[in-house]
Write a protein that holds these residues in place. Sequence first.
Motif, short mmCIF file in Angstrom:
data_model
loop_
_atom_site.label_atom_id
_atom_site.label_comp_id
_atom_site.label_asym_id
_atom_site.label_seq_id
_atom_site.Cartn_x
_atom_site.Cartn_y
_atom_site.Cartn_z
N PHE A 244 3.37 5.93 -11.96
CA PHE A 244 3.99 5.06 -12.96
C PHE A 244 5.11 4.25 -12.33
O PHE A 244 5.93 4.78 -11.59
N VAL A 245 5.13 2.96 -12.62
CA VAL A 245 6.16 2.07 -12.09
C VAL A 245 7.08 1.64 -13.24
O VAL A 245 6.65 0.93 -14.15
N MET B 213 -1.67 0.45 -4.80
CA MET B 213 -0.73 -0.57 -4.37
C MET B 213 0.33 -0.89 -5.41
O MET B 213 0.01 -1.12 -6.58
N LEU B 214 1.58 -0.87 -4.95
CA LEU B 214 2.67 -1.36 -5.78
C LEU B 214 2.52 -2.88 -5.82
O LEU B 214 2.38 -3.52 -4.77
N ALA C 261 7.27 -5.48 -11.81
CA ALA C 261 6.45 -4.85 -10.77
C ALA C 261 5.53 -3.85 -11.46
O ALA C 261 5.91 -3.23 -12.46
N GLY C 262 4.32 -3.71 -10.94
CA GLY C 262 3.36 -2.78 -11.52
C GLY C 262 2.61 -2.03 -10.43
O GLY C 262 3.07 -1.94 -9.28
N ASP D 233 0.84 -1.20 0.00
CA ASP D 233 0.00 0.00 0.00
C ASP D 233 0.88 1.26 0.00
O ASP D 233 1.63 1.49 0.95
N ILE D 234 0.81 2.04 -1.08
CA ILE D 234 1.62 3.27 -1.18
C ILE D 234 0.73 4.51 -1.21
O ILE D 234 1.19 5.60 -1.57
N THR D 235 -0.52 4.37 -0.81
CA THR D 235 -1.48 5.49 -0.87
C THR D 235 -0.98 6.71 -0.11
O THR D 235 -1.09 7.84 -0.61
#
Length: 134
Positions: free
Chosen positions: A38-39, A112-113, A44-45, A16-18
Amino acid sequence: VIELEIPTSTRQELVDITGHVAEAVKRSGVKDGACLVFVPHTTAGVLLNEAHDPAVKSDVIGHLEWLVPEEFTWGHGEGNAPAHVMVSLVGNSVTLPVSDGRLRLGTWQGVMLAEFDGPRQRKVWVTVLAAAQP
Ligand code: ZN
């Protein structure tokens, strides 16, 4: 672009990167517009989904493992071919609304990453775009 550095701790997980994204939006000073997350990785997405019940994260990972099994005649020789396919399904970016100077998400939504070949140090690029003024 604001670059986030996100460490992951297992082979496959949703992180979780919120909070990091919301902070980047606040720091940008943009009042109304959009936030591009953007990843820049091939295993990884990023996705938007329910971030409160951890069972949703494990269901998403578990179902992707079922869809993309290890046992297959993979051509890619690095041992991470399933991770490349999972990222193709999930995608590498999300675009989110910004209003009143903050990130606007649904009550249960979180950014989420999606790690599929960890653990690694991952980068996330956040670009906050201002809407044209009338
Ligand atoms: Zn590879």
